[in-house]
Enzyme design. Structure first.
Site, PDB file in Angstrom:
ATOM      1  N   GLY A 130       0.874  -1.334  -0.078  1.00 29.44           N
ATOM      2  CA  GLY A 130      -0.071   0.176   0.007  1.00 29.44           C
ATOM      3  C   GLY A 130       0.852   1.472  -0.059  1.00 29.44           C
ATOM      4  O   GLY A 130       2.060   1.457   0.286  1.00 29.44           O
ATOM      5  N   ARG A 132      -2.897   8.052   4.103  1.00 26.52           N
ATOM      6  CA  ARG A 132      -3.334   8.813   5.405  1.00 26.52           C
ATOM      7  C   ARG A 132      -1.826   9.302   5.832  1.00 26.52           C
ATOM      8  O   ARG A 132      -2.036  10.126   6.726  1.00 26.52           O
ATOM      9  CB  ARG A 132      -4.109   7.812   6.230  1.00 26.52           C
ATOM     10  CG  ARG A 132      -5.544   7.681   5.670  1.00 26.52           C
ATOM     11  CD  ARG A 132      -6.216   6.398   6.467  1.00 26.52           C
ATOM     12  NE  ARG A 132      -5.768   5.171   5.938  1.00 26.52           N
ATOM     13  CZ  ARG A 132      -6.409   3.873   6.439  1.00 26.52           C
ATOM     14  NH1 ARG A 132      -7.414   4.206   7.600  1.00 26.52           N
ATOM     15  NH2 ARG A 132      -5.926   3.101   5.983  1.00 26.52           N
ATOM     16  N   TYR A 180      40.635  19.936  17.125  1.00 24.64           N
ATOM     17  CA  TYR A 180      40.113  19.184  16.029  1.00 24.64           C
ATOM     18  C   TYR A 180      41.078  18.231  15.742  1.00 24.64           C
ATOM     19  O   TYR A 180      42.383  18.553  15.095  1.00 24.64           O
ATOM     20  CB  TYR A 180      39.740  20.066  14.843  1.00 24.64           C
ATOM     21  CG  TYR A 180      39.491  19.357  13.842  1.00 24.64           C
ATOM     22  CD1 TYR A 180      38.400  18.475  13.549  1.00 24.64           C
ATOM     23  CD2 TYR A 180      40.461  19.251  12.618  1.00 24.64           C
ATOM     24  CE1 TYR A 180      38.160  17.645  12.666  1.00 24.64           C
ATOM     25  CE2 TYR A 180      40.046  18.626  11.526  1.00 24.64           C
ATOM     26  CZ  TYR A 180      39.084  17.707  11.472  1.00 24.64           C
ATOM     27  OH  TYR A 180      38.896  16.651  10.590  1.00 24.64           O
ATOM     28  N   ASN A 211      44.219  19.162   8.092  1.00 19.95           N
ATOM     29  CA  ASN A 211      44.188  17.992   7.346  1.00 19.95           C
ATOM     30  C   ASN A 211      43.703  18.329   6.057  1.00 19.95           C
ATOM     31  O   ASN A 211      43.621  17.189   5.045  1.00 19.95           O
ATOM     32  CB  ASN A 211      43.121  16.861   8.124  1.00 19.95           C
ATOM     33  CG  ASN A 211      41.750  17.365   8.073  1.00 19.95           C
ATOM     34  OD1 ASN A 211      41.602  18.618   8.198  1.00 19.95           O
ATOM     35  ND2 ASN A 211      40.761  16.648   7.844  1.00 19.95           N
TER      36      ASN A 211
END
Ligand code: UD1
Ligand code: CA
Length: 457
Positions: free
Chosen positions: A12, A16, A366, A386
């Protein structure tokens, strides 16, 4: 025991739901509804499982993979028509077939097992899983005769006012004698309000043929909730969440505020771990024992060892060892491996990096695309550089290295074992083992300079 087969209805659209996504692919606690159903059925002894697909067929198939066989329902002409499509695989086979809707994500394997047993013991041709509920609106009603025997099922839309008052409903799960089912399906018509071929009509057909038709009533309606819209989706989510949290608590996990803790169904958590409020634990996460997780933490698909702490942080697709301390406010991005006794402190972001045992990045760093050895100290504000705008490069930091505060390690670069990097350095060349590397402008003090400035005024 008879041969057992299963048919899952998942063709289906789910009008709805008002969604681009096909109904059975909507998630409950992080897992698509149809996957919940398939996972539960997989734990039963089933010879063949057939999922009926139609709307979004490829997507449903991609989700379930080869855990199921498939039959395509081109046009969604109703639930009986849907089951008929499994005929190419199941028609004529001896045994019992369970039919389950793909939009009932809360159904449990043990309930289906009881349904099978009830059906087999009563030697029935059909057994409906029913439930009594306060508000039966929308469900098919179970019509019984004066002796209490099941006669038929009437869909809500086709029901008379009197029938609508009946509060015993069809949950959409049934067991059938497989041969009787496919035989009866040929006689189902679409002469009803919706113009659809209704699977529930098989009940009346079998009954009229004098076959044994029974009902097995479950006491737990929640389990049979059919999700047709987003309101029911949220309800299913709430029930599943409760169920999962309760199972963890019974297993020895402390959850401070279960109403404010979101644990997906495939998560494993060890004993004496404490989960603080506002925490979401997702995917295939495995957490050891004696950990503290949260508050306000999101963990997705991570493995975490025993005795670790993750506070007010986010961690994704990574492996975290034992006695690790993360947060508050750390971000562990995918493909990171954080070994035992590591400390990742506040405002530290880690991406695709390995941290060896006992290493620390305690504040404001970081570290991405990096291999960090053991017992390394990364000073406050230090980062790996990096990315050059096109490519990513690796930073290697060997065991026992000390990175002074606010250093930039411009990758590709490696810092040899036991080396020191002076605070504020921008390192662009490899640093040999045991060396001290200083890469910053020399300090110049201009004596009495302020006095000179003041004279100019
Ligand atoms: C159905 C039952 C109803 C029961 C309720 C329980 C019918 C006619 N009614 O109603 O008695 O109380 O479930 O939740 O069966 N599907 C297909 N192909 C189709 C039509 C539906 O695969 O042609 C699938 C849907 O994807 C869904 C399931 O069958 O997963 C049920 O269909 P749905 O339209 O939701 O039926 P309900 O109206 O809920
Ligand atoms: Ca439904």
């Amino acid at each position: 025991m008879h041969n057992r087969y299963a048919v899952i209805l998942a063709a289906g659209q789910g009008t709805r739901m008002k969604s681009k996504l096909y109904k059975v692919l909507h998630s409950v606690c992080g897992k698509p509804m149809v996957q919940h159903v398939v996972d539960q059925i997989t734990s039963l002894h089933i010879q063949e499982m057939v999922t009926i697909i139609g709307h979004g067929a490829e997507k449903v198939q991609a989700q379930l993979g080869d855990s199921s066989l498939y039959a395509l329902q081109d046009k969604q002409l109703g639930t009986a028509h849907a089951v008929m499509q499994a005929g190419s695989i199941l028609d004529g086979k001896e045994g019992v077939t369970i039919v389950v809707c793909g939009d009932t994500p809360l159904i449990k394997a043990e309930t289906m097992e009881s349904l099978f047993k009830h059906h087999e013991e009563l030697k029935a041709k059909a057994t409906i899983l029913t439930a009594k509920i306060d508000d039966p609106t929308g469900y098919g009603r179970i019509i019984r005769d004066e002796n209490g025997l099941v006669e038929k099922i009437v869909e809500h839309k086709d029901a008379t006012d009197g029938e609508r008052k009946i509060n015993e409903i069809n949950t959409g799960t049934y067991c059938f004698d497989n041969q009787a089912l496919f035989h009866a399906l040929r006689n189902v018509s679409n002469d009803n309000v919706q113009g659809e071929y209704y699977l529930p009509d098989v009940i009346e057909i079998l009954k009229k043929q004098g076959e044994v038709v029974t009902a097995f009533q479950t006491i737990d309606f929640a389990e049979t909730l059919g999700v047709n819209d987003r309101v029911a989706l949220a309800e299913a989510e709430r029930i599943m969440r409760n169920r999962t949290n309760e199972a963890h608590m019974r297993n020895g996990v402390t959850i401070i505020d279960p109403l404010n803790t979101y644990i997906e169904t495939d998560v494993e958590i060890g004993q004496d771990t404490v989960i603080y409020p506002g925490t979401m634990i997702k995917g295939k996460t495995i957490i050891g024992s004696d950990c503290q997780i949260g508050p306000n933490t999101e963990i997705d698909s991570c493995k975490i060892g025993n005795d670790s702490v993750v506070r007010q942080s986010a961690a994704y697709d990574s492996s975290i060892g034992a006695y690790v301390n993360i947060g508050p406010f750390a971000h562990i991005r995918p493909d990171s491996t954080i070994n035992d006794e590591v400390k990742i402190g506040n405002f530290v972001e880690i991406k695709k990096a390995v941290f060896g045992k006992g290493s620390k990045a305690s504040h404001l760093s970081y570290i991405g695309d990096a291999e960090v050895g053991s017992d390394v100290n990364i000073g406050c504000g230090s980062i790996t550089v990096n990315y050059d705008g096109k490519n990513k490069y690796l930073t290697k930091i060997e065991d026992g290295v000390f990175i002074g505060c606010n250093s930039n390690l411009v990758a590709p670069v490696s810092i040899g074992k036991g080396a020191y990097v002076a605070a504020g350095s921008t390192i662009t060349k490899n640093v040999p083992s045991e060396a001290l590397s200083i890469a910053r402008a020399q300090q110049v003090n201009k004596e009495n300079y302020v006095q000179k400035l003041n004279l100019k005024k």
